[in-house]
Design a protein around this motif. Structure first.
Motif: not given
Ligand code: ADP
Ligand code: ADP
Length: 224
Positions: A110-137
């Motif tokens: 959980a700590r590493r996943v949070r850190e990974g999402m913070r580093l790549t600015r994905l915190e707001a997308f944690a519970d989304r599926l890939p199909s709901g994201l842009s190519g860059g995301q």
């Protein structure tokens, strides 16, 4: 030197995809393998990853030979043009995947996943599926997934090739910042000279399976 490649060679029948490639990569350095289609860049990268068995040559990481190690024992992070995310897993689950496979404790995951999402600015997308994201995301998810395993080397195979020009340039900057902040030794394969010059500390120019030239961007593309 952090990565030492000596005499690396791959033959497919009579085709020498990579021929006697020798180069060193310093700790925290970003190297680009640059050259036209078919020059052997991807084959070289895949031999380092353990996805292709070399015909000859030696690869060391941190002074240890990895030649005999299977893919999952090399502790290498990989990023592909196609992202290769799991479509039925959320962003957080995708990032957690390699950590769960390594059976790390739940709170460490959980700590590493949070850190990974913070580093790549994905915190707001944690519970989304890939199909709901842009190519860059989606590519940022793939980057976070590669980084959270704390790889000794990051290998990038035309990672931004599917993105349009503006997004590609923004992602180059972001990738470079993250790579430098973490000080992670990296190799990027690209056929795009501008991309190599923007991202890399040094460029390995390949032609017909051979290393043609190696040096800092200003050295290999300096004014004549
Ligand atoms: P690049 O990544 O620079 O486009 P590759 O490493 O994909 O180059 O390919 C280098 C050469 O090896 C090419 O001539 C290609 O056709 C050949 N090659 C690559 N993979 C295979 C394979 N699995 N079987 C046979 N030939 C291959
Ligand atoms: P589990 O596998 O325990 O049922 P999930 O499938 O919800 O949990 O998530 C997989 C992993 O992703 C878990 O290890 C969890 O730590 C991490 N994770 C899920 N959602 C988040 C989040 N919003 N923030 C941080 N980590 C998360």
């Amino acid at each position: 030197m952090d990565v030492e490649i000596r005499g690396l060679t791959k033959a497919y029948g009579s085709t020498l995809a990579v021929q006697d490639l020798t180069c060193s990569i310093g700790k925290g350095e970003m190297i680009a393998f640059l050259g036209p289609s078919g020059c052997g860049k991807t084959t070289a990268l895949r031999m380092i990853a353990g996805l292709v068995t070399p015909t000859a040559g030696e690869i060391e990481i941190g002074g240890r030979s990895i030649s005999g190690l299977p893919v999952h024992r090399r502790n290498i992070g990989m990023l592909f043009q196609s992202y290769a995310l799991f479509p039925h897993l959320t962003v957080a689950q995708n990032i957690a995947f390699g950590l769960q496979a390594r059976k790390l404790p739940r709170d460490e995951i959980a700590r590493r996943v949070r850190e990974g999402m913070r580093l790549t600015r994905l915190e707001a997308f944690a519970d989304r599926l890939p199909s709901g994201l842009s190519g860059g995301q989606q590519q940022r998810v793939a980057l976070a997934r590669a980084l959270v395993i704390e790889p000794s080397v990051l290998l990038l195979d035309e990672p931004l090739g599917a993105l349009d020009k503006n997004l590609r340039e923004a992602m180059q900057m972001e990738l470079r910042q993250i790579q430098q902040r973490l000080g992670i030794t990296s190799i990027i394969v690209t056929h795009d000279q501008d991309e190599a010059m923007t991202l890399a500390d040094r460029i390995v120019i390949m032609r017909a399976g051979r290393l043609e030239q190696v040096g800092a961007p200003a050295e290999v593309y300096g004014n004549p």
